[in-house]
Design a protein around this motif. Sequence first.
Motif, PDB file in Angstrom:
ATOM      1  N   ALA A  27     123.030 -28.355 -22.504  1.00 53.53           N
ATOM      2  CA  ALA A  27     121.709 -28.414 -21.871  1.00 53.53           C
ATOM      3  C   ALA A  27     121.179 -26.999 -21.753  1.00 53.53           C
ATOM      4  O   ALA A  27     121.931 -26.019 -21.880  1.00 53.53           O
ATOM      5  N   ASP A  28     119.882 -26.884 -21.526  1.00 55.47           N
ATOM      6  CA  ASP A  28     119.292 -25.611 -21.143  1.00 55.47           C
ATOM      7  C   ASP A  28     119.200 -25.606 -19.622  1.00 55.47           C
ATOM      8  O   ASP A  28     118.583 -26.499 -19.031  1.00 55.47           O
ATOM      9  N   ALA A  29     119.831 -24.621 -18.997  1.00 56.24           N
ATOM     10  CA  ALA A  29     119.834 -24.511 -17.540  1.00 56.24           C
ATOM     11  C   ALA A  29     118.945 -23.355 -17.123  1.00 56.24           C
ATOM     12  O   ALA A  29     119.019 -22.263 -17.688  1.00 56.24           O
ATOM     13  N   VAL A  30     118.096 -23.605 -16.150  1.00 54.94           N
ATOM     14  CA  VAL A  30     117.229 -22.574 -15.599  1.00 54.94           C
ATOM     15  C   VAL A  30     117.803 -22.124 -14.263  1.00 54.94           C
ATOM     16  O   VAL A  30     118.030 -22.943 -13.363  1.00 54.94           O
ATOM     17  N   TYR A  31     118.076 -20.833 -14.156  1.00 52.74           N
ATOM     18  CA  TYR A  31     118.536 -20.220 -12.914  1.00 52.74           C
ATOM     19  C   TYR A  31     117.449 -19.291 -12.406  1.00 52.74           C
ATOM     20  O   TYR A  31     116.766 -18.630 -13.196  1.00 52.74           O
ATOM     21  N   VAL A  32     117.303 -19.224 -11.091  1.00 57.89           N
ATOM     22  CA  VAL A  32     116.294 -18.352 -10.490  1.00 57.89           C
ATOM     23  C   VAL A  32     116.947 -17.502  -9.408  1.00 57.89           C
ATOM     24  O   VAL A  32     117.953 -17.883  -8.805  1.00 57.89           O
ATOM     25  N   ARG A  33     116.364 -16.332  -9.186  1.00 59.64           N
ATOM     26  CA  ARG A  33     116.808 -15.484  -8.082  1.00 59.64           C
ATOM     27  C   ARG A  33     116.686 -16.296  -6.786  1.00 59.64           C
ATOM     28  O   ARG A  33     115.714 -17.007  -6.582  1.00 59.64           O
ATOM     29  N   ASP A  34     117.704 -16.208  -5.927  1.00 60.65           N
ATOM     30  CA  ASP A  34     117.796 -17.070  -4.746  1.00 60.65           C
ATOM     31  C   ASP A  34     116.606 -16.854  -3.812  1.00 60.65           C
ATOM     32  O   ASP A  34     116.520 -15.852  -3.105  1.00 60.65           O
ATOM     33  N   PHE A  35     115.688 -17.834  -3.823  1.00 60.65           N
ATOM     34  CA  PHE A  35     114.461 -17.719  -3.035  1.00 60.65           C
ATOM     35  C   PHE A  35     114.713 -17.909  -1.547  1.00 60.65           C
ATOM     36  O   PHE A  35     113.838 -17.634  -0.723  1.00 60.65           O
ATOM     37  N   THR A  36     115.912 -18.392  -1.169  1.00 60.55           N
ATOM     38  CA  THR A  36     116.237 -18.513   0.253  1.00 60.55           C
ATOM     39  C   THR A  36     116.654 -17.171   0.839  1.00 60.55           C
ATOM     40  O   THR A  36     116.852 -17.056   2.049  1.00 60.55           O
ATOM     41  N   LYS A  37     116.811 -16.177  -0.013  1.00 62.30           N
ATOM     42  CA  LYS A  37     117.160 -14.819   0.409  1.00 62.30           C
ATOM     43  C   LYS A  37     116.098 -13.854  -0.113  1.00 62.30           C
ATOM     44  O   LYS A  37     116.386 -12.878  -0.791  1.00 62.30           O
ATOM     45  N   ALA A  38     114.872 -14.142   0.238  1.00 62.08           N
ATOM     46  CA  ALA A  38     113.736 -13.397  -0.316  1.00 62.08           C
ATOM     47  C   ALA A  38     113.741 -11.938   0.094  1.00 62.08           C
ATOM     48  O   ALA A  38     113.152 -11.097  -0.597  1.00 62.08           O
ATOM     49  N   ASP A  39     114.386 -11.607   1.207  1.00 63.36           N
ATOM     50  CA  ASP A  39     114.418 -10.208   1.631  1.00 63.36           C
ATOM     51  C   ASP A  39     115.115  -9.327   0.603  1.00 63.36           C
ATOM     52  O   ASP A  39     114.915  -8.106   0.592  1.00 63.36           O
ATOM     53  N   ALA A  40     115.935  -9.936  -0.259  1.00 71.63           N
ATOM     54  CA  ALA A  40     116.634  -9.175  -1.295  1.00 71.63           C
ATOM     55  C   ALA A  40     115.764  -8.944  -2.517  1.00 71.63           C
ATOM     56  O   ALA A  40     116.191  -8.252  -3.452  1.00 71.63           O
ATOM     57  N   MET A  41     114.559  -9.520  -2.534  1.00 75.02           N
ATOM     58  CA  MET A  41     113.640  -9.355  -3.662  1.00 75.02           C
ATOM     59  C   MET A  41     112.484  -8.452  -3.290  1.00 75.02           C
ATOM     60  O   MET A  41     111.971  -8.513  -2.167  1.00 75.02           O
ATOM     61  N   SER A  42     112.044  -7.650  -4.258  1.00 78.02           N
ATOM     62  CA  SER A  42     110.836  -6.852  -4.059  1.00 78.02           C
ATOM     63  C   SER A  42     109.607  -7.752  -4.185  1.00 78.02           C
ATOM     64  O   SER A  42     109.684  -8.877  -4.721  1.00 78.02           O
TER      65      SER A  42
END
Length: 301
Positions: free
Chosen positions: A230-245
């Motif tokens: 399958a093609d799996a889509v992973y995303v940066r963990d949006f429940t830990k948004a403080d870790a994202m700019s």
Amino acid sequence: MSSPSTASAPSLPVSETDPLSTLLAAERLTAVVDIGANPIDVPPYLPLLQKRLCRLFGFEPQPSALAELNAHKSELETYLPHVVGSGEQARLRVCAAPGMTSLLEPDPVMLKHFQGFNEWARIIADSRIATHRLDDIGEIDAMDYLKIDVQGSELAVFQNGRRRLAEAVVIQTEVSFLPLYKKQPVFGEIDLELRSQGFIPHALLAINKRMIWPMRGVNAYEAFNQLLEADAVYVRDFTKADAMSSEQLKHLALVAHHCYGSYDLAAICIQHLLNRDAIIPQAGSRYFELVAAQRAAATAG
């Protein structure tokens, strides 16, 4: 199929062509990297290219596929012949079906259980090549979105691309539930690696099933339930948004909206940006209006 061409698209400012980009006002175009860019299927980032919202760095070692990509590319696309992997010498096994060409050796014991695969995986050329670590490729100046399909070498790419992947917010990767190649890492190993790098599963696309021998279908693509890939889509963990700019949140919203129709994921990115006063206060309500209009148009169509 031919690679999509955007050469004839009008060179308009983003603000005149895409309402979401206007709301988000990202500092630059989304940076897309495609490892294994063979133009066999429609790439998931095509909407971004068509709207001129991204720059693309593609890697394809098969000369005929690379030539086709370069023949149809726009000024937003750069294609290189590098084999991306561990950075070590490897063997490139070119198979009868180009989509099965791999750095790994096809496993005949596994393949014989599924109609057509032994022929598709027949090796027609075998050569020694140098591979390049994702972290070491100087042509890539940014990477927000990685699409990868390298027939079993995905884990090696991820393990040798941790610096680049720390910037990324979306990965679409092929995953195998059964190893079609010898010593091929399977889905669980990929999942653990990407989770360790801060990604979480978001979607499974193009789930590939096959019929188990000795049963045979009218064609090799018939199946009951047996999963292969399958093609799996992973995303940066949006429940830990403080870790994202804020810039990462903007690119995650753009990819989620345009490439996957994941309007809820885009909406939570917008909410985090609103909480930071990083976008205009009306962005939330305007995005909901945009989604409502798009869904209404899709239903009417």
